[in-house]
Motif scaffolding. Structure first.
Motif, short mmCIF file in Angstrom:
data_model
loop_
_atom_site.label_atom_id
_atom_site.label_comp_id
_atom_site.label_asym_id
_atom_site.label_seq_id
_atom_site.Cartn_x
_atom_site.Cartn_y
_atom_site.Cartn_z
N GLU A 1 3.48 5.78 -10.14
CA GLU A 1 4.10 4.76 -9.29
C GLU A 1 5.57 5.12 -9.09
N ILE A 2 6.05 4.91 -7.87
CA ILE A 2 7.45 5.17 -7.54
C ILE A 2 8.07 3.87 -7.06
N VAL A 3 9.28 3.56 -7.53
CA VAL A 3 9.94 2.31 -7.18
C VAL A 3 11.36 2.59 -6.71
N SER B 1 2.08 3.28 -5.03
CA SER B 1 1.16 3.79 -6.04
C SER B 1 0.60 5.13 -5.61
N VAL B 2 0.58 6.09 -6.52
CA VAL B 2 0.09 7.44 -6.24
C VAL B 2 -1.40 7.50 -6.55
N PRO B 3 -2.23 7.93 -5.61
CA PRO B 3 -3.67 7.98 -5.87
C PRO B 3 -4.04 9.07 -6.87
N PHE C 1 -2.42 4.98 -0.40
CA PHE C 1 -1.17 4.79 -1.13
C PHE C 1 -0.79 3.31 -1.03
N GLN C 2 -1.22 2.53 -2.00
CA GLN C 2 -0.91 1.10 -1.97
C GLN C 2 0.60 0.91 -2.10
N THR C 3 1.14 0.10 -1.19
CA THR C 3 2.60 -0.04 -1.05
C THR C 3 2.97 -1.52 -1.03
N VAL C 4 3.96 -1.87 -1.83
CA VAL C 4 4.38 -3.28 -1.95
C VAL C 4 5.87 -3.38 -1.66
N GLN C 5 6.23 -4.34 -0.79
CA GLN C 5 7.63 -4.68 -0.53
C GLN C 5 7.95 -6.00 -1.22
#
Length: 321
Positions: A100-102, A58-60, A133-137
């Protein structure tokens, strides 16, 4: 086997260190406002032994003009939306962009990888604080979400799944603004600097028979690039600012479009990336024939504050194109 107190303490340190290294983290953890930032997100492992199949970042708010780098073997998607604030970029009002980048692919738990994107850090970001930068795997059967944001005064190391943070710094004071050239007004913003750069180029090369056109002009701190055209020829001027104001450092063509070339000339990585990115955005609005004219200058020549080569060399070189 008995474990001594010292051994236990040492084991605890090793464990805490390995846990810290196992977090999703940014390679570069601080950057200045009003600059382009290249984010490299490091993903160290999967989910309890499972492979990572998707990485979402996620982009702040306050980071705009975001562009991700594709990865071989991975599918790339972006999610765009409206910003909470209105921003200005190259004279244009910006109200929406990538949020958001995926990346979708496969990263084995035993492997390590990096996911890269870049964007502009605006002056609406909080100087002296971190943005996250919230990041999810997403894995084969499970998820690891690095989304926890520390409360004010809280140590991020106390969190189980801390979101990767970036410290925002103020722009360093540029002493070159303190002593403008004699007879010239100090330029207090990019608009004033662009006007001065145009004046310098016209004073050096413009003639009644062959008028010089200067456009566009992009600026990053004490460096700038100005596109110019004259009598069917053209190129790019790499400008530099010192205590006496702006001057032509070099003239060149296509290579000046690339951050790598600018870094080799002597620009800082931030300034090189900022100029190259701003130039690409500015020239995107020009006719392809104009950009081709800039590209065709040929081998770069150094001019410098003392005017090495001067107007005669400039004309002789462009005549050969």
């Amino acid at each position: 086997m008995n474990i001594t107190t010292a051994q236990a303490a040492f084991a605890a340190i090793l464990f805490s260190t390995s846990m810290a290294q196992a977090h999703a983290t940014l390679e570069v953890k601080e950057a200045t406002i009003n600059s382009y930032y290249k984010a490299v997100m490091r993903i160290p492992h999967g989910c309890d032994g499972q492979a990572t199949l998707k990485v979402k970042i996620s982009v702040p708010e306050g980071m705009i003009s975001v562009k991700p780098m594709p990865k071989a073997g991975w599918m790339l998607e972006t999610v765009s939306g409206d910003y909470a604030h209105e921003y200005e970029l190259h004279g244009r009002k910006i109200t929406s962009g990538v949020q958001e980048i995926v990346w979708s692919g496969s990263l084995e738990d035993s492997h390590f990888d990096e996911f890269v994107f870049r964007g502009r850090l605006t002056d609406k970001l909080p100087v002296g604080q971190k943005v996250f930068f919230q990041t999810v795997q997403d894995c084969t059967d499970g998820t690891v979400a690095w989304e926890e944001i520390p409360a004010p005064g809280q140590d991020p190391h106390d969190l189980k799944r801390p979101a990767p943070g970036l410290m925002i710094k103020a722009v360093a004071h540029d002493h070159s603004h303190a002593m403008p050239a004699a007879g010239k007004k100090a330029a207090h913003n990019n608009h004033g600097d662009a006007h001065e750069i145009t004046h310098v180029l016209k004073a050096e090369f413009d003639t009644p028979e062959t008028p010089l056109t200067v456009e566009p002009v992009v600026i990053s701190g004490a460096w700038a690039i100005a596109g110019w055209s004259q009598d069917g020829r053209g190129g790019r001027a790499l400008m530099k600012k010192d205590k006496d104001g702006w001057y032509v450092h070099m003239c060149g063509g296509e290579p000046f479009k690339h951050a790598k070339t600018l870094s080799q000339i002597g620009l800082s990585p931030d300034a090189a990336m900022s100029l190259a990115s701003d130039l690409a955005d500015a020239e995107h609005k020009l006719a392809p024939a104009v950009v081709a004219l800039f590209d065709g200058f040929g081998e770069a020549i150094e001019i410098g504050r003392t005017g090495h080569g001067g107007h005669g060399d400039h004309g002789a070189h462009t005549q050969s194109n």
